[in-house]
Design an enzyme around this catalytic site. Sequence first.
Site, PDB file in Angstrom:
ATOM      1  N   GLU A  69      -7.083 -32.894  27.303  1.00 29.44           N
ATOM      2  CA  GLU A  69      -7.695 -33.631  26.658  1.00 29.44           C
ATOM      3  C   GLU A  69      -8.928 -33.099  25.829  1.00 29.44           C
ATOM      4  OE1 GLU A  69      -9.303 -36.856  29.057  1.00 29.44           O
ATOM      5  OE2 GLU A  69      -9.899 -35.220  30.607  1.00 29.44           O
ATOM      6  N   THR A  94     -11.709 -33.127  42.936  1.00 24.06           N
ATOM      7  CA  THR A  94     -11.469 -33.243  41.433  1.00 24.06           C
ATOM      8  C   THR A  94      -9.945 -32.878  40.918  1.00 24.06           C
ATOM      9  OG1 THR A  94     -11.827 -32.999  39.036  1.00 24.06           O
ATOM     10  CG2 THR A  94     -12.796 -31.164  40.633  1.00 24.06           C
ATOM     11  N   ASP A 126      -9.305 -31.908  38.389  1.00 24.11           N
ATOM     12  CA  ASP A 126      -9.712 -31.061  37.212  1.00 24.11           C
ATOM     13  C   ASP A 126      -9.667 -29.539  37.960  1.00 24.11           C
ATOM     14  OD1 ASP A 126      -9.723 -33.104  35.517  1.00 24.11           O
ATOM     15  OD2 ASP A 126     -11.574 -33.091  35.081  1.00 24.11           O
TER      16      ASP A 126
HETATM   17  O1  F6P Z   1     -11.953 -36.802  37.268  1.00 26.02           O
HETATM   18  C1  F6P Z   1     -12.176 -36.279  36.248  1.00 26.02           C
HETATM   19  C2  F6P Z   1     -11.405 -36.622  35.076  1.00 26.02           C
HETATM   20  O2  F6P Z   1     -10.058 -36.801  35.705  1.00 26.02           O
HETATM   21  C3  F6P Z   1     -11.429 -35.759  33.712  1.00 26.02           C
HETATM   22  O3  F6P Z   1     -10.472 -35.193  33.523  1.00 26.02           O
HETATM   23  C4  F6P Z   1     -11.197 -37.192  32.707  1.00 26.02           C
HETATM   24  O4  F6P Z   1     -11.923 -36.877  31.479  1.00 26.02           O
HETATM   25  C5  F6P Z   1     -11.889 -38.337  33.516  1.00 26.02           C
HETATM   26  O5  F6P Z   1     -11.806 -37.962  34.705  1.00 26.02           O
HETATM   27  C6  F6P Z   1     -11.475 -39.557  32.990  1.00 26.02           C
HETATM   28  O6  F6P Z   1     -11.962 -40.627  33.996  1.00 26.02           O
HETATM   29  P1  F6P Z   1     -12.074 -42.200  33.796  1.00 26.02           P
HETATM   30  O7  F6P Z   1     -11.261 -42.432  32.455  1.00 26.02           O
HETATM   31  O8  F6P Z   1     -11.629 -42.499  35.200  1.00 26.02           O
HETATM   32  O9  F6P Z   1     -13.824 -42.314  33.774  1.00 26.02           O
END
Ligand code: F6P
Length: 325
Positions: A195, A98, A100
């Site tokens: 976010e 990830t 994150d």
């Molecule tokens: O992979 C985790 C992440 O990057 C989070 O930080 C984010 O909220 C999410 O993915 C967004 O993912 P998607 O828009 O692809 O569903």
Amino acid sequence: MKIGILTGGGDCPGLNAVIRAAVRKGTFHFNDQFIGFLEGLRTSRTNPAKRPDGLDTCIATLKKNGADALIAIGGDDTLSVATKLFDKGVRVVGVPKTIDNDLAGTDFTFGFDTAVNVVTEAIDRVHTTAEAHNRVMVVEVMGRDAGWIAIYSGIAGGADVILIPEQPFDVDKVAAKIRRRHERGRYFSIVVVAEGAKFASKNGPVMQSGETDEFGHARLGGIANTLALELEKRTGFETRTVVLGHIQRGGSPTAFDRVLATRYGLGAIDMVHRGEFGKMAALRANKIISIPLAEATAKNRTVDQEMMNAAFGILEDEEKEAVAG
Ligand code: F6P
């Protein structure tokens, strides 16, 4: 052995390096065969544990394909499903993926370094244009529950304010800090906001839509715009936003992530052959070790005090409160 490999959740720089390393070592050193489960637990954030018989269907698919073991490459959602499959008897090994960096039990997940480098470069670029125009620039980065990307890139890029989900912030204090910078002759400011960061005065993060995916996550996003309006209102300084979004997740991995992902792939195939199932490859003190999947998925790893102190350490005393929220 015949080994299944799948990925789940959002994509992540370094995925191919994990698969490459596991398949090469498995093929050349152990004479393994591999089955790639296309769309794995799906990149669309499907949760098999939520469907009646979902987990049993996964098990039946593994059996039908003659898989002796499974390597699951994913974040907390995918690996929580892997943990449930293990509890039902599947011989599964996990790899922490990830951007994150919020999986417990490992120092770094692969993909994080790439995201931090993308954001740092963006902050550097925003810096010069902010300075040229005397503007406040609000840079929104990913990080739903954990502010690792924000704090690493904020420190690396010299941000003036870093706002993370772990510490709800007071927008008046942030505005006051930006005003103080202007009084000292610094006519621009860079604010990095995750976010998932939260206004202390509001309930919960800013959401793009209230709809949740099968793991219960709402789509976040938009905090930069909300924050920019509030800051402009309070300071009178021209404010602009940059939302980096999926640019942080796409493209080529950094050399660090390529090497880390390779080491994770090698670690995973070795774990399969050592029979260490129900475990995840993890990085601790620059060594690849294995830890229980249940430990990795028990809770999110959020930004720790040491990292927050690192961010505070480079600020003047009066500024600390604004960053801490
Ligand atoms: O992979 C985790 C992440 O990057 C989070 O930080 C984010 O909220 C999410 O993915 C967004 O993912 P998607 O828009 O692809 O569903």
